[in-house]
Design a protein around this motif. Structure first.
Motif, PDB file in Angstrom:
ATOM      1  N   CYS A   1       0.806  -1.207  -0.002  1.00  0.00           N
ATOM      2  CA  CYS A   1      -0.039  -0.047   0.058  1.00  0.00           C
ATOM      3  C   CYS A   1       0.677   1.114  -0.065  1.00  0.00           C
ATOM      4  N   ILE A   2       2.078   1.145   0.439  1.00  0.00           N
ATOM      5  CA  ILE A   2       2.962   2.547   0.831  1.00  0.00           C
ATOM      6  C   ILE A   2       2.944   3.222  -0.561  1.00  0.00           C
ATOM      7  N   PRO A   3       3.251   2.902  -1.691  1.00  0.00           N
ATOM      8  CA  PRO A   3       3.612   3.727  -2.911  1.00  0.00           C
ATOM      9  C   PRO A   3       2.298   4.100  -3.471  1.00  0.00           C
ATOM     10  N   LYS A   4       0.967   3.600  -2.919  1.00  0.00           N
ATOM     11  CA  LYS A   4      -0.247   4.017  -3.460  1.00  0.00           C
ATOM     12  C   LYS A   4      -0.705   5.367  -2.970  1.00  0.00           C
ATOM     13  N   CYS A   5      -0.029   5.699  -1.770  1.00  0.00           N
ATOM     14  CA  CYS A   5      -0.727   6.737  -0.731  1.00  0.00           C
ATOM     15  C   CYS A   5      -0.429   8.189  -1.356  1.00  0.00           C
ATOM     16  N   PRO A   6      -0.883   8.846  -1.751  1.00  0.00           N
ATOM     17  CA  PRO A   6      -0.730  10.354  -2.252  1.00  0.00           C
ATOM     18  C   PRO A   6      -0.146  11.059  -1.046  1.00  0.00           C
ATOM     19  N   GLN A   7      -0.645  10.853   0.275  1.00  0.00           N
ATOM     20  CA  GLN A   7      -0.173  11.554   1.396  1.00  0.00           C
ATOM     21  C   GLN A   7       1.178  10.977   2.048  1.00  0.00           C
ATOM     22  N   GLU A   8       1.776   9.962   1.268  1.00  0.00           N
ATOM     23  CA  GLU A   8       3.110   9.721   1.874  1.00  0.00           C
ATOM     24  C   GLU A   8       3.097   9.125   3.306  1.00  0.00           C
ATOM     25  N   ILE A   9       1.776   8.520   3.723  1.00  0.00           N
ATOM     26  CA  ILE A   9       1.548   7.920   5.016  1.00  0.00           C
ATOM     27  C   ILE A   9       2.531   6.586   5.099  1.00  0.00           C
ATOM     28  N   ASN A  10       3.320   6.290   5.899  1.00  0.00           N
ATOM     29  CA  ASN A  10       3.741   5.075   6.205  1.00  0.00           C
ATOM     30  C   ASN A  10       2.670   4.007   6.675  1.00  0.00           C
ATOM     31  N   ILE A  11       1.973   3.588   5.828  1.00  0.00           N
ATOM     32  CA  ILE A  11       0.578   3.213   6.402  1.00  0.00           C
ATOM     33  C   ILE A  11       0.926   1.718   7.338  1.00  0.00           C
ATOM     34  N   PRO A  12       1.869   0.857   7.272  1.00  0.00           N
ATOM     35  CA  PRO A  12       1.970  -0.294   8.035  1.00  0.00           C
ATOM     36  C   PRO A  12       2.455   0.223   9.481  1.00  0.00           C
ATOM     37  N   GLU A  13       3.486   1.336   9.468  1.00  0.00           N
ATOM     38  CA  GLU A  13       3.970   1.935  10.661  1.00  0.00           C
ATOM     39  C   GLU A  13       2.560   2.524  11.547  1.00  0.00           C
ATOM     40  N   GLU A  14       1.807   3.181  10.819  1.00  0.00           N
ATOM     41  CA  GLU A  14       0.783   3.971  11.400  1.00  0.00           C
ATOM     42  C   GLU A  14      -0.318   2.755  12.078  1.00  0.00           C
ATOM     43  N   LEU A  15      -0.630   1.835  10.982  1.00  0.00           N
ATOM     44  CA  LEU A  15      -1.416   0.712  11.454  1.00  0.00           C
ATOM     45  C   LEU A  15      -0.835   0.030  12.990  1.00  0.00           C
ATOM     46  N   THR A  16       0.277  -0.090  13.136  1.00  0.00           N
ATOM     47  CA  THR A  16       0.718  -0.521  14.347  1.00  0.00           C
ATOM     48  C   THR A  16       0.432   0.403  15.683  1.00  0.00           C
ATOM     49  N   LYS A  17       0.545   1.518  15.319  1.00  0.00           N
ATOM     50  CA  LYS A  17       0.193   2.452  16.329  1.00  0.00           C
ATOM     51  C   LYS A  17      -1.264   2.300  16.670  1.00  0.00           C
ATOM     52  N   VAL A  18      -2.034   2.481  15.673  1.00  0.00           N
ATOM     53  CA  VAL A  18      -3.474   2.315  15.604  1.00  0.00           C
ATOM     54  C   VAL A  18      -3.890   0.778  16.653  1.00  0.00           C
ATOM     55  N   MET A  19      -2.965  -0.071  16.255  1.00  0.00           N
ATOM     56  CA  MET A  19      -3.258  -1.473  17.091  1.00  0.00           C
ATOM     57  C   MET A  19      -2.979  -1.147  18.470  1.00  0.00           C
ATOM     58  N   ALA A  20      -1.744  -0.508  18.747  1.00  0.00           N
ATOM     59  CA  ALA A  20      -1.449  -0.199  20.255  1.00  0.00           C
ATOM     60  C   ALA A  20      -2.453   0.598  20.844  1.00  0.00           C
ATOM     61  N   VAL A  21      -3.022   1.285  20.261  1.00  0.00           N
ATOM     62  CA  VAL A  21      -4.104   1.982  21.127  1.00  0.00           C
ATOM     63  C   VAL A  21      -5.610   1.395  21.196  1.00  0.00           C
ATOM     64  N   MET A  22      -5.821   0.593  20.051  1.00  0.00           N
ATOM     65  CA  MET A  22      -7.094   0.240  20.054  1.00  0.00           C
ATOM     66  C   MET A  22      -7.154  -1.297  20.664  1.00  0.00           C
ATOM     67  N   GLU A  23      -6.061  -2.004  20.450  1.00  0.00           N
ATOM     68  CA  GLU A  23      -6.115  -3.334  20.864  1.00  0.00           C
ATOM     69  C   GLU A  23      -5.147  -3.635  22.035  1.00  0.00           C
ATOM     70  N   LYS A  24      -4.155  -3.011  22.148  1.00  0.00           N
ATOM     71  CA  LYS A  24      -3.403  -3.314  23.484  1.00  0.00           C
ATOM     72  C   LYS A  24      -3.581  -1.919  24.384  1.00  0.00           C
ATOM     73  N   HIS A  25      -4.559  -1.222  24.246  1.00  0.00           N
ATOM     74  CA  HIS A  25      -5.026  -0.495  25.106  1.00  0.00           C
ATOM     75  C   HIS A  25      -3.825   0.672  25.851  1.00  0.00           C
ATOM     76  N   GLN A  26      -3.052   1.146  24.842  1.00  0.00           N
ATOM     77  CA  GLN A  26      -1.837   2.057  25.403  1.00  0.00           C
ATOM     78  C   GLN A  26      -2.335   3.293  25.046  1.00  0.00           C
ATOM     79  N   SER A  27      -1.870   4.073  25.973  1.00  0.00           N
ATOM     80  CA  SER A  27      -2.646   5.734  25.841  1.00  0.00           C
ATOM     81  C   SER A  27      -2.101   6.216  24.616  1.00  0.00           C
ATOM     82  N   ILE A  28      -3.079   7.081  23.980  1.00  0.00           N
ATOM     83  CA  ILE A  28      -2.899   7.470  22.654  1.00  0.00           C
ATOM     84  C   ILE A  28      -1.636   8.559  22.693  1.00  0.00           C
ATOM     85  N   ASP A  29      -1.473   9.261  23.697  1.00  0.00           N
ATOM     86  CA  ASP A  29      -0.554  10.467  23.932  1.00  0.00           C
ATOM     87  C   ASP A  29       0.995   9.516  23.880  1.00  0.00           C
TER      88      ASP A  29
END
Ligand code: SF4
Ligand code: SF4
Length: 402
Positions: free
Chosen positions: A370-398
């Motif tokens: 997915c990475i080269p397809k994103c026009p916003q140049e988001i590192n998608i897998p890296e960002e998804l890891t953060k989403v998982m940390a907050v939503m599934e591992k219940h770490q603090s968003i800050d």
């Protein structure tokens, strides 16, 4: 409806253009709701919109087909019709004719008014040069299949200027909103294109819907402003205030949006915002900048993920939780709803069978497709890891986004 000049083309175009990338959908699979889409497109045109924009990949190829149907019964003659060459699918020079022919068939017309190279960046601009695609554009123009030539853009300012200087374009389409004045083509690119009499079309005026749902502090500022405007109206008026802008595209997905955005366009104008209103926008921008975690505009260019992750849905959830982070009861309720939204996504392969392409962040294998397809140049897998940390591992968003 207010009308503005379209650069050297001299067309009088409606201040608001109908973007056909977020048409109404229905059902859990979010299939395009053809009947409702036709109804709202025609309503927009009846309210004065005379510019409609689509592209090959929108709604998995169905946007152009539905637009073709919507523009029957005399509607085609009322609009400037715009579509784009899907650069990400061009493998050889002859692909140009293949795509244009197919697009004209889908749109049920013998010509488009403006044909854009879709989403030019360094890679796709090299494809344009490698296959002499501008020559192809000119042949199509001479044959009456297109009336004008342009490009849409997602890259940095130096690349934008390089592309602008490469050819005598009629129009360019850039991402611009009160949050994005300093990224991509940005304010300087807008002025640069305008100085060459190239019409500038604005996309993502509400940043993929993000600016329609402001955080509480920003909403309080809006509610206390001397003039009452909705969040979307603030975002749109900011753009129409700029003299260099020809047209603002809005991807409208329901009748209410069409009615409200057309009403906004009715009262739009160059330099119509007061000094005080500009200051309010500066304050709101600052608040957003502090709270948005992932700059995803929900364009869906990264979709489908081969492993079923619903990338924009995961990012929308984390942004919504971050934007509504106060202790106010309404924010608590909104966060609760976002957590439920996340829980409704598929958490394993078995659930993906019933909910295709609706997977959670934890299904990401970090394949990188997915990475080269994103026009916003988001590192998608890296960002998804953060989403998982907050939503599934219940770490603090800050803590996760520090
Ligand atoms: S990196 Fe993750 S989200 Fe991106 S395509 Fe691969 S599995 Fe899907
Ligand atoms: S992650 Fe990038 S490509 Fe995917 S929807 Fe968001 S902005 Fe678009």
């Amino acid at each position: 409806m207010q009308y503005r000049k379209m650069g050297k083309l001299g067309w009088d175009v409606s201040a608001l253009g109908f973007g056909a990338m977020r048409l109404p959908t229905k059902g859990i699979l979010k299939r395009l709701d053809e009947e409702e889409a036709i109804r709202i497109i025609r309503r927009g045109i009846d309210l004065g919109i005379n510019y409609v924009d689509t592209a090959w990949p929108y709604h998995m190829g169905n946007s152009e087909k539905v637009l073709g149907k919507a523009l029957q019964d005399g509607y085609r003659e009322k609009v400037k019709l715009v579509t784009k060459l899907p650069m990400f699918l061009v493998r050889k020079a002859d692909d140009f004719e293949k795509f244009l022919k197919s697009q004209l068939e889908s749109l049920q017309t013998d010509h488009v008014d403006l044909y854009l190279f879709h989403s030019l960046n360094k890679t796709y601009f090299n494809v344009v040069k490698k296959f002499n695609l501008i020559e192809k554009m000119e042949h199509a123009k001479a044959a009456g299949k297109i009336n004008a030539i342009g490009f849409s853009f997602h890259d940095s300012l130096p690349k934008f200027k390089e592309i602008i200087d490469y050819y005598e374009w009629d129009a360019c389409q850039i991402q611009y909103n009160y949050m994005d004045t300093a990224i991509q083509a940005n304010q300087e690119g807008l002025a640069y294109a305008h100085s060459k009499d190239i019409a500038v079309i604005i996309m993502e005026p509400v940043k993929g819907g993000m600016l329609a749902n402001p955080p509480r502090e920003a909403l309080d500022i809006m509610n206390n402003a001397p003039i009452h405007r909705s969040p979307v109206d603030w975002a749109l008026q900011f753009i129409w205030n700029q003299p260099e802008v020809s047209i603002v595209l809005s991807g409208m997905g329901n009748m209410k949006m069409v009615e409200e955005n057309c009403a906004s366009a009715d009262k739009s104008g160059v330099k119509s915002l007061s000094e005080e209103e500009n200051q309010i926008l500066t304050q709101i921008t600052q608040i957003y900048r502090e709270k948005i975690r992932v700059p995803c505009t929900a364009c869906r260019y990264c979709m489908p993920c081969p492993f079923g992750v619903n990338i924009p849905e995961n990012f929308a959830t984390i942004n919504a939780i971050s934007l509504n982070d106060s202790k106010a009861p309404m924010d608590r309720l909104l966060r609760f709803q976002q957590k439920n939204r996340y829980r409704s996504l598929a958490k394993n392969k078995a659930q993906l069978v019933k909910k295709p392409n609706m997977g959670r962040s934890s299904l990401c294998t970090k394949c990188g497709a997915c990475i080269p397809k994103c026009p916003q140049e988001i590192n998608i897998p890296e960002e998804l890891t953060k989403v998982m940390a907050v939503m599934e591992k219940h770490q603090s968003i800050d803590d996760v986004y520090q």
